[in-house]
Design a protein around this motif. Structure first.
Motif, short mmCIF file in Angstrom:
data_model
loop_
_atom_site.label_atom_id
_atom_site.label_comp_id
_atom_site.label_asym_id
_atom_site.label_seq_id
_atom_site.Cartn_x
_atom_site.Cartn_y
_atom_site.Cartn_z
N ASP A 178 0.83 -1.21 0.00
CA ASP A 178 0.00 0.00 0.00
C ASP A 178 0.86 1.26 0.00
O ASP A 178 0.54 2.24 -0.68
CB ASP A 178 -0.92 0.01 1.23
N PHE A 179 1.93 1.23 0.78
CA PHE A 179 2.82 2.39 0.89
C PHE A 179 3.46 2.73 -0.46
O PHE A 179 3.40 3.87 -0.92
CB PHE A 179 3.91 2.11 1.94
N ILE A 180 4.06 1.73 -1.10
CA ILE A 180 4.74 1.96 -2.37
C ILE A 180 3.74 2.29 -3.47
O ILE A 180 3.99 3.17 -4.32
CB ILE A 180 5.59 0.73 -2.75
N ARG A 181 2.60 1.61 -3.47
CA ARG A 181 1.57 1.89 -4.47
C ARG A 181 1.08 3.33 -4.37
O ARG A 181 0.87 3.98 -5.40
CB ARG A 181 0.41 0.92 -4.28
N SER A 182 0.92 3.82 -3.15
CA SER A 182 0.47 5.19 -2.96
C SER A 182 1.53 6.19 -3.42
O SER A 182 1.21 7.21 -4.04
CB SER A 182 0.14 5.43 -1.48
N LEU A 183 2.79 5.90 -3.11
CA LEU A 183 3.88 6.78 -3.56
C LEU A 183 3.93 6.85 -5.08
O LEU A 183 4.08 7.94 -5.67
CB LEU A 183 5.22 6.27 -3.02
N LEU A 184 3.82 5.69 -5.73
CA LEU A 184 3.83 5.65 -7.20
C LEU A 184 2.63 6.38 -7.78
O LEU A 184 2.74 7.04 -8.83
CB LEU A 184 3.86 4.21 -7.67
N SER A 185 1.49 6.29 -7.11
CA SER A 185 0.28 6.98 -7.59
C SER A 185 0.45 8.49 -7.53
O SER A 185 0.06 9.21 -8.45
CB SER A 185 -0.93 6.55 -6.74
N ILE A 186 1.03 8.96 -6.44
CA ILE A 186 1.28 10.41 -6.30
C ILE A 186 2.29 10.87 -7.35
O ILE A 186 2.12 11.93 -7.96
CB ILE A 186 1.77 10.72 -4.87
N LEU A 187 3.34 10.06 -7.56
CA LEU A 187 4.34 10.41 -8.57
C LEU A 187 3.71 10.44 -9.96
O LEU A 187 3.97 11.36 -10.76
CB LEU A 187 5.48 9.38 -8.53
N ASN A 188 2.85 9.48 -10.25
CA ASN A 188 2.19 9.42 -11.55
C ASN A 188 1.23 10.59 -11.76
O ASN A 188 1.02 11.04 -12.89
CB ASN A 188 1.44 8.10 -11.70
N VAL A 196 11.24 4.95 -12.75
CA VAL A 196 10.57 4.34 -11.60
C VAL A 196 9.18 3.84 -11.98
O VAL A 196 8.82 2.68 -11.70
CB VAL A 196 10.48 5.35 -10.43
N LEU A 197 8.39 4.70 -12.61
CA LEU A 197 7.02 4.31 -12.96
C LEU A 197 7.00 3.23 -14.04
O LEU A 197 6.11 2.38 -14.06
CB LEU A 197 6.25 5.54 -13.43
N GLY A 198 7.98 3.27 -14.93
CA GLY A 198 8.05 2.24 -15.98
C GLY A 198 8.33 0.86 -15.43
O GLY A 198 7.97 -0.15 -16.03
N ASN A 199 9.00 0.83 -14.29
CA ASN A 199 9.31 -0.45 -13.65
C ASN A 199 8.54 -0.63 -12.34
O ASN A 199 8.98 -1.37 -11.45
CB ASN A 199 10.82 -0.53 -13.37
N ALA A 200 7.39 0.02 -12.24
CA ALA A 200 6.57 -0.05 -11.02
C ALA A 200 6.22 -1.47 -10.61
O ALA A 200 6.33 -1.82 -9.43
CB ALA A 200 5.31 0.79 -11.21
N PRO A 201 5.79 -2.33 -11.55
CA PRO A 201 5.45 -3.71 -11.13
C PRO A 201 6.63 -4.44 -10.49
O PRO A 201 6.47 -5.12 -9.47
CB PRO A 201 5.03 -4.39 -12.44
N LEU A 202 7.82 -4.27 -11.09
CA LEU A 202 9.00 -4.93 -10.54
C LEU A 202 9.34 -4.38 -9.15
O LEU A 202 9.70 -5.13 -8.24
CB LEU A 202 10.21 -4.72 -11.47
N PHE A 207 1.69 13.56 -11.11
CA PHE A 207 2.43 14.72 -11.59
C PHE A 207 2.92 14.55 -13.03
O PHE A 207 2.98 15.52 -13.80
CB PHE A 207 3.64 15.00 -10.69
N PHE A 208 3.27 13.31 -13.39
CA PHE A 208 3.89 13.10 -14.70
C PHE A 208 2.97 12.39 -15.71
O PHE A 208 3.26 12.38 -16.90
CB PHE A 208 5.19 12.29 -14.53
N LYS A 209 1.88 11.74 -15.21
CA LYS A 209 0.88 11.14 -16.08
C LYS A 209 1.49 10.22 -17.15
O LYS A 209 1.32 10.44 -18.35
CB LYS A 209 0.06 12.23 -16.77
N VAL A 210 2.22 9.21 -16.72
CA VAL A 210 2.84 8.29 -17.67
C VAL A 210 2.12 6.94 -17.72
O VAL A 210 2.57 6.02 -18.39
CB VAL A 210 4.33 8.06 -17.34
N ASP A 211 0.98 6.82 -17.00
CA ASP A 211 0.29 5.54 -16.97
C ASP A 211 -0.24 5.14 -18.34
O ASP A 211 -0.41 3.95 -18.63
CB ASP A 211 -0.85 5.55 -15.94
N ASP A 212 -0.48 6.13 -19.22
CA ASP A 212 -0.94 5.81 -20.57
C ASP A 212 0.16 5.15 -21.40
O ASP A 212 -0.10 4.42 -22.36
CB ASP A 212 -1.42 7.07 -21.28
N MET A 213 1.42 5.42 -21.02
CA MET A 213 2.56 4.85 -21.74
C MET A 213 2.77 3.37 -21.39
O MET A 213 3.31 2.61 -22.18
CB MET A 213 3.83 5.64 -21.43
N PHE A 214 2.35 3.00 -20.18
CA PHE A 214 2.56 1.63 -19.71
C PHE A 214 1.22 1.03 -19.34
O PHE A 214 0.60 1.43 -18.35
CB PHE A 214 3.50 1.62 -18.50
#
Length: 261
Positions: free
Chosen positions: A47-57, A190-196, A59-66
């Protein structure tokens, strides 16, 4: 929110144990408490890491790329912040709860039966500790293999990211943009390798908790086997040291368990 749910479940189980409504004398109940507490700590990290990645995303909105990133991040920045706060606050209490469960199972693994003498009781406790150490070691091995297999679908994406964001390209972009590209590049990596990152972090946390259970139970089994005179001092010391080996500690525990039967 998964952290909150797991914390409530763990708290209810601990309260039941303290009020004698749940006994740890059974293998199934002890194993369940051990696995639930290890999983709860892993869920908090998830939950902690998922929330951090969500906040980071956000700002940069890269979820459409991955394509695989969209199912991992929260769409709401507010919810991400709340989830981050909850997981941060509960992470330490969950770790303390796991330690409490471990200490309780080591100190009170079984109830004394009638007027049995200390040697017999210590022998039964040693057998129980060895059994629990074996279970923890087995689950550790399964969890390790499962986490490695879970990362396989994301290796190609990781390799592609390494090729694209190689040191030469990164240095060139940073120099050309006068350093402005540094943070976006880090976010992309970081966001590109979020699952890993999530799999590695959660698996590492859960494996650490399971290893702690396995090692402590193994040492406790060795000590009690020596106290019950079922194992010589040299045997107890060797088994205690070998119990520090991840997964492979199963073999000295099998030996101790047979000695204590």
């Amino acid at each position: 929110m998964l952290t909150l749910i797991s914390a409530v479940i763990l708290a209810v189980l601990i309260l039941k144990e303290k009020n004698k409504k749940l006994t740890l004398s059974g293998v199934n109940s002890s194993a369940a408490m051990m696995l639930i507490s290890s999983a709860a700590v892993g869920i908090a990290v998830f939950d902690f890491i998922r929330s951090l990645l969500s906040i980071l995303n956000s700002f940069f909105k890269v979820d459409d790329m991955f394509g695989n990133l969209g199912v991992l991040v929260f769409s709401s920045k507010v919810f991400s912040g709340i989830n981050l706060a909850i997981s941060s606050i509960l992470m330490i209490p969950l770790a303390i709860a796991a330690i409490y469960i471990l200490v309780t199972m080591v100190r009170r693994p079984l109830e004394r039966e009638g007027a049995e003498n200390d040697a017999v009781f210590e022998s039964r406790c040693a057998e129980r500790h060895a059994h629990m150490a074996m279970i923890a070691a087995e689950v550790t091995g399964v969890t390790f293999v499962a986490s490695i297999l879970a990362t396989i679908p994301f290796w190609s994406q990781f390799i592609a990211m390494v090729i694209i964001l190689n040191p030469v390209t990164v240095l060139f972009l940073i120099l050309v943009t006068f350093g402005l590209a540094f943070i976006p590049l880090i976010a992309l990596a970081v966001l590109g390798n979020a699952p890993l990152i999530i799999i590695f972090s959660v698996a590492t946390t859960a494996l650490t908790a399971l290893y702690a259970f396995s090692a402590v139970f193994g040492i406790a089994a060795s000590v009690r086997a020596y106290r019950s005179h079922r194992a010589e001092k040299a045997e107890a010391v060797i088994c205690g040291l070998l119990s520090l080996l991840p997964v492979w500690s199963i073999f000295p525990m099998i030996y101790l368990r047979k000695k204590c039967r």
